[in-house]
Scaffold this motif. Structure first.
Motif, PDB file in Angstrom:
ATOM      1  N   ASP A  40      17.951 -24.190  42.602  1.00 50.53           N
ATOM      2  CA  ASP A  40      16.573 -24.696  42.614  1.00 50.53           C
ATOM      3  C   ASP A  40      15.583 -23.580  42.315  1.00 50.53           C
ATOM      4  O   ASP A  40      14.595 -23.789  41.592  1.00 50.53           O
ATOM      5  CB  ASP A  40      16.260 -25.319  43.979  1.00 50.53           C
ATOM      6  CG  ASP A  40      17.073 -26.581  44.235  1.00 50.53           C
ATOM      7  OD1 ASP A  40      17.519 -27.194  43.239  1.00 50.53           O
ATOM      8  OD2 ASP A  40      17.274 -26.932  45.411  1.00 50.53           O
ATOM      9  N   THR A  41      15.829 -22.386  42.866  1.00 51.59           N
ATOM     10  CA  THR A  41      14.932 -21.262  42.600  1.00 51.59           C
ATOM     11  C   THR A  41      14.953 -20.883  41.134  1.00 51.59           C
ATOM     12  O   THR A  41      13.903 -20.591  40.527  1.00 51.59           O
ATOM     13  CB  THR A  41      15.347 -20.048  43.459  1.00 51.59           C
ATOM     14  OG1 THR A  41      15.318 -20.422  44.835  1.00 51.59           O
ATOM     15  CG2 THR A  41      14.400 -18.876  43.234  1.00 51.59           C
ATOM     16  N   PHE A  42      16.147 -20.904  40.556  1.00 50.60           N
ATOM     17  CA  PHE A  42      16.252 -20.603  39.127  1.00 50.60           C
ATOM     18  C   PHE A  42      15.474 -21.605  38.287  1.00 50.60           C
ATOM     19  O   PHE A  42      14.756 -21.240  37.345  1.00 50.60           O
ATOM     20  CB  PHE A  42      17.719 -20.585  38.724  1.00 50.60           C
ATOM     21  CG  PHE A  42      17.943 -20.600  37.238  1.00 50.60           C
ATOM     22  CD1 PHE A  42      17.706 -19.466  36.474  1.00 50.60           C
ATOM     23  CD2 PHE A  42      18.378 -21.756  36.593  1.00 50.60           C
ATOM     24  CE1 PHE A  42      17.900 -19.465  35.110  1.00 50.60           C
ATOM     25  CE2 PHE A  42      18.575 -21.764  35.228  1.00 50.60           C
ATOM     26  CZ  PHE A  42      18.342 -20.626  34.483  1.00 50.60           C
ATOM     27  N   LEU A  43      15.601 -22.875  38.616  1.00 53.08           N
ATOM     28  CA  LEU A  43      14.897 -23.901  37.842  1.00 53.08           C
ATOM     29  C   LEU A  43      13.390 -23.810  38.047  1.00 53.08           C
ATOM     30  O   LEU A  43      12.612 -24.093  37.130  1.00 53.08           O
ATOM     31  CB  LEU A  43      15.406 -25.286  38.250  1.00 53.08           C
ATOM     32  CG  LEU A  43      16.882 -25.562  37.914  1.00 53.08           C
ATOM     33  CD1 LEU A  43      17.288 -26.933  38.415  1.00 53.08           C
ATOM     34  CD2 LEU A  43      17.131 -25.452  36.417  1.00 53.08           C
ATOM     35  N   GLN A  44      12.965 -23.409  39.243  1.00 49.18           N
ATOM     36  CA  GLN A  44      11.531 -23.223  39.473  1.00 49.18           C
ATOM     37  C   GLN A  44      11.002 -22.045  38.665  1.00 49.18           C
ATOM     38  O   GLN A  44       9.918 -22.108  38.084  1.00 49.18           O
ATOM     39  CB  GLN A  44      11.266 -23.016  40.956  1.00 49.18           C
ATOM     40  CG  GLN A  44      11.490 -24.267  41.807  1.00 49.18           C
ATOM     41  CD  GLN A  44      11.350 -23.989  43.286  1.00 49.18           C
ATOM     42  OE1 GLN A  44      11.010 -22.873  43.692  1.00 49.18           O
ATOM     43  NE2 GLN A  44      11.631 -24.994  44.098  1.00 49.18           N
ATOM     44  N   THR A  70       2.514 -30.697  21.496  1.00 45.71           N
ATOM     45  CA  THR A  70       3.246 -29.484  21.896  1.00 45.71           C
ATOM     46  C   THR A  70       3.514 -29.485  23.400  1.00 45.71           C
ATOM     47  O   THR A  70       4.622 -29.146  23.850  1.00 45.71           O
ATOM     48  CB  THR A  70       2.445 -28.244  21.503  1.00 45.71           C
ATOM     49  OG1 THR A  70       2.163 -28.265  20.098  1.00 45.71           O
ATOM     50  CG2 THR A  70       3.221 -26.976  21.840  1.00 45.71           C
ATOM     51  N   LYS A  71       2.496 -29.872  24.175  1.00 46.34           N
ATOM     52  CA  LYS A  71       2.675 -29.930  25.624  1.00 46.34           C
ATOM     53  C   LYS A  71       3.705 -30.992  25.999  1.00 46.34           C
ATOM     54  O   LYS A  71       4.538 -30.795  26.914  1.00 46.34           O
ATOM     55  CB  LYS A  71       1.342 -30.259  26.300  1.00 46.34           C
ATOM     56  CG  LYS A  71       1.390 -30.233  27.824  1.00 46.34           C
ATOM     57  CD  LYS A  71       1.685 -28.837  28.336  1.00 46.34           C
ATOM     58  CE  LYS A  71       1.478 -28.740  29.847  1.00 46.34           C
ATOM     59  NZ  LYS A  71       2.409 -29.552  30.608  1.00 46.34           N
ATOM     60  N   TRP A  72       3.677 -32.115  25.315  1.00 40.19           N
ATOM     61  CA  TRP A  72       4.647 -33.185  25.599  1.00 40.19           C
ATOM     62  C   TRP A  72       6.067 -32.726  25.265  1.00 40.19           C
ATOM     63  O   TRP A  72       7.006 -32.977  26.029  1.00 40.19           O
ATOM     64  CB  TRP A  72       4.281 -34.422  24.776  1.00 40.19           C
ATOM     65  CG  TRP A  72       5.211 -35.572  24.989  1.00 40.19           C
ATOM     66  CD1 TRP A  72       5.178 -36.474  25.994  1.00 40.19           C
ATOM     67  CD2 TRP A  72       6.325 -35.924  24.157  1.00 40.19           C
ATOM     68  NE1 TRP A  72       6.184 -37.379  25.863  1.00 40.19           N
ATOM     69  CE2 TRP A  72       6.917 -37.070  24.739  1.00 40.19           C
ATOM     70  CE3 TRP A  72       6.870 -35.408  22.989  1.00 40.19           C
ATOM     71  CZ2 TRP A  72       8.032 -37.687  24.178  1.00 40.19           C
ATOM     72  CZ3 TRP A  72       7.973 -36.015  22.441  1.00 40.19           C
ATOM     73  CH2 TRP A  72       8.554 -37.153  23.038  1.00 40.19           C
ATOM     74  N   VAL A  73       6.210 -32.043  24.127  1.00 40.69           N
ATOM     75  CA  VAL A  73       7.520 -31.526  23.738  1.00 40.69           C
ATOM     76  C   VAL A  73       8.012 -30.488  24.758  1.00 40.69           C
ATOM     77  O   VAL A  73       9.189 -30.477  25.145  1.00 40.69           O
ATOM     78  CB  VAL A  73       7.463 -30.915  22.332  1.00 40.69           C
ATOM     79  CG1 VAL A  73       8.764 -30.175  22.004  1.00 40.69           C
ATOM     80  CG2 VAL A  73       7.193 -31.995  21.293  1.00 40.69           C
ATOM     81  N   PHE A  77      11.307 -30.793  26.931  1.00 41.19           N
ATOM     82  CA  PHE A  77      12.314 -29.735  26.789  1.00 41.19           C
ATOM     83  C   PHE A  77      12.702 -29.162  28.157  1.00 41.19           C
ATOM     84  O   PHE A  77      13.885 -29.004  28.467  1.00 41.19           O
ATOM     85  CB  PHE A  77      11.765 -28.638  25.885  1.00 41.19           C
ATOM     86  CG  PHE A  77      12.593 -27.394  25.877  1.00 41.19           C
ATOM     87  CD1 PHE A  77      13.814 -27.353  25.206  1.00 41.19           C
ATOM     88  CD2 PHE A  77      12.170 -26.250  26.546  1.00 41.19           C
ATOM     89  CE1 PHE A  77      14.584 -26.207  25.212  1.00 41.19           C
ATOM     90  CE2 PHE A  77      12.935 -25.109  26.555  1.00 41.19           C
ATOM     91  CZ  PHE A  77      14.145 -25.076  25.883  1.00 41.19           C
ATOM     92  N   VAL A  78      11.709 -28.882  28.990  1.00 43.50           N
ATOM     93  CA  VAL A  78      11.981 -28.301  30.307  1.00 43.50           C
ATOM     94  C   VAL A  78      12.738 -29.304  31.185  1.00 43.50           C
ATOM     95  O   VAL A  78      13.694 -28.943  31.885  1.00 43.50           O
ATOM     96  CB  VAL A  78      10.670 -27.861  30.975  1.00 43.50           C
ATOM     97  CG1 VAL A  78      10.919 -27.471  32.440  1.00 43.50           C
ATOM     98  CG2 VAL A  78      10.054 -26.691  30.227  1.00 43.50           C
ATOM     99  N   ALA A  79      12.305 -30.572  31.156  1.00 48.79           N
ATOM    100  CA  ALA A  79      12.975 -31.582  31.968  1.00 48.79           C
ATOM    101  C   ALA A  79      14.428 -31.749  31.547  1.00 48.79           C
ATOM    102  O   ALA A  79      15.339 -31.823  32.388  1.00 48.79           O
ATOM    103  CB  ALA A  79      12.222 -32.908  31.867  1.00 48.79           C
ATOM    104  N   GLN A  80      14.652 -31.821  30.221  1.00 46.30           N
ATOM    105  CA  GLN A  80      16.017 -31.974  29.727  1.00 46.30           C
ATOM    106  C   GLN A  80      16.858 -30.735  30.036  1.00 46.30           C
ATOM    107  O   GLN A  80      18.043 -30.842  30.387  1.00 46.30           O
ATOM    108  CB  GLN A  80      15.990 -32.222  28.211  1.00 46.30           C
ATOM    109  CG  GLN A  80      17.361 -32.495  27.615  1.00 46.30           C
ATOM    110  CD  GLN A  80      18.006 -33.758  28.171  1.00 46.30           C
ATOM    111  OE1 GLN A  80      17.302 -34.730  28.456  1.00 46.30           O
ATOM    112  NE2 GLN A  80      19.321 -33.730  28.346  1.00 46.30           N
ATOM    113  N   LEU A  81      16.243 -29.567  29.955  1.00 46.28           N
ATOM    114  CA  LEU A  81      16.963 -28.338  30.243  1.00 46.28           C
ATOM    115  C   LEU A  81      17.363 -28.283  31.716  1.00 46.28           C
ATOM    116  O   LEU A  81      18.504 -27.911  32.057  1.00 46.28           O
ATOM    117  CB  LEU A  81      16.097 -27.133  29.877  1.00 46.28           C
ATOM    118  CG  LEU A  81      16.741 -25.759  30.069  1.00 46.28           C
ATOM    119  CD1 LEU A  81      17.993 -25.617  29.211  1.00 46.28           C
ATOM    120  CD2 LEU A  81      15.738 -24.656  29.734  1.00 46.28           C
TER     121      LEU A  81
END
Length: 203
Positions: A40-44, A70-73, A77-81
């Protein structure tokens, strides 16, 4: 992928920028929960401050054309990652049976705290370490074999004594048989008639 490398650096530093080695492990927290906390810390840290700025620096022209897209992408991207990372870690935990292993490690550590003597540590000399570990085992096996040999020797002695006693008994019986045979052998003939016949004919 520059963001991922930055996230890895942040995760290696741990919470508040400290290294994992410097963070004391609370005995009340299991290693499974500690692993989840590290993830969790890594993802934060992956979406920490200025991460969006670093993302837009990689795609400047696209960001200038449409900042909202760009913000939506970036959010997608972050959510999928994050989802992919969690799934990969879950698969690793299942394949390696990490929860059971970590719980077993916690149990070993707790049991080790109750011991009075220090835990065994290698000396750095393989021959010495091997002797220190294997010598007690071989000595125990030698003592066990010696006890079994002494027990078998005592058993063999009992059997030998029984054989000797049996031979003596057989010899005594043979002597008794020979004595009986001599006692019942017929004597010299008297008037052509054996003594035995005379004895049988007498009233």
């Amino acid at each position: 992928m520059a963001e991922v490398s930055h996230g890895n650096e942040a995760a290696e530093k741990g919470p508040e920028g400290s290294s994992p080695e410097s963070v004391p492990v609370d005995t009340t927290i299991s290693r499974v929960k500690l692993l989840d906390t590290i993830v969790d810390t890594f993802l934060q840290k992956l979406v920490a401050a200025r991460s969006y700025e670093r993302f837009t620096n990689c795609y400047r022209h696209f960001h200038r054309l449409d900042p909202e897209v760009t913000k939506w992408v970036y959010d997608k991207f972050v959510a999928q990652l994050q989802t992919s990372i969690r799934e990969e870690i879950s698969e690793i935990k299942e394949e390696g049976n990490l929860e059971a292993v970590l719980n077993s490690l916690d149990k070993i550590v707790e049991e080790g705290k109750a011991r009075g003597e220090p835990a065994w540590r290698p000396s750095g000399i393989p021959e010495k370490d091997l002797c220190s570990v294997m010598a007690p085992y071989f000595l125990q096996q030698r003592d066990t074999l010696c006890r079994r040999v002494r027990k078998q020797e005592a058993r063999n002695q009992e059997l030998a004594d029984a054989v000797v006693a049996g031979r003596r008994q057989v010899e005594e019986m043979q002597q008794q048989v020979r004595a009986l045979q001599q006692a019942w052998q017929p004597g010299p003939p008297v008037g052509g008639i054996d003594i035995l016949f005379c004895l049988q004919a007498s009233p």
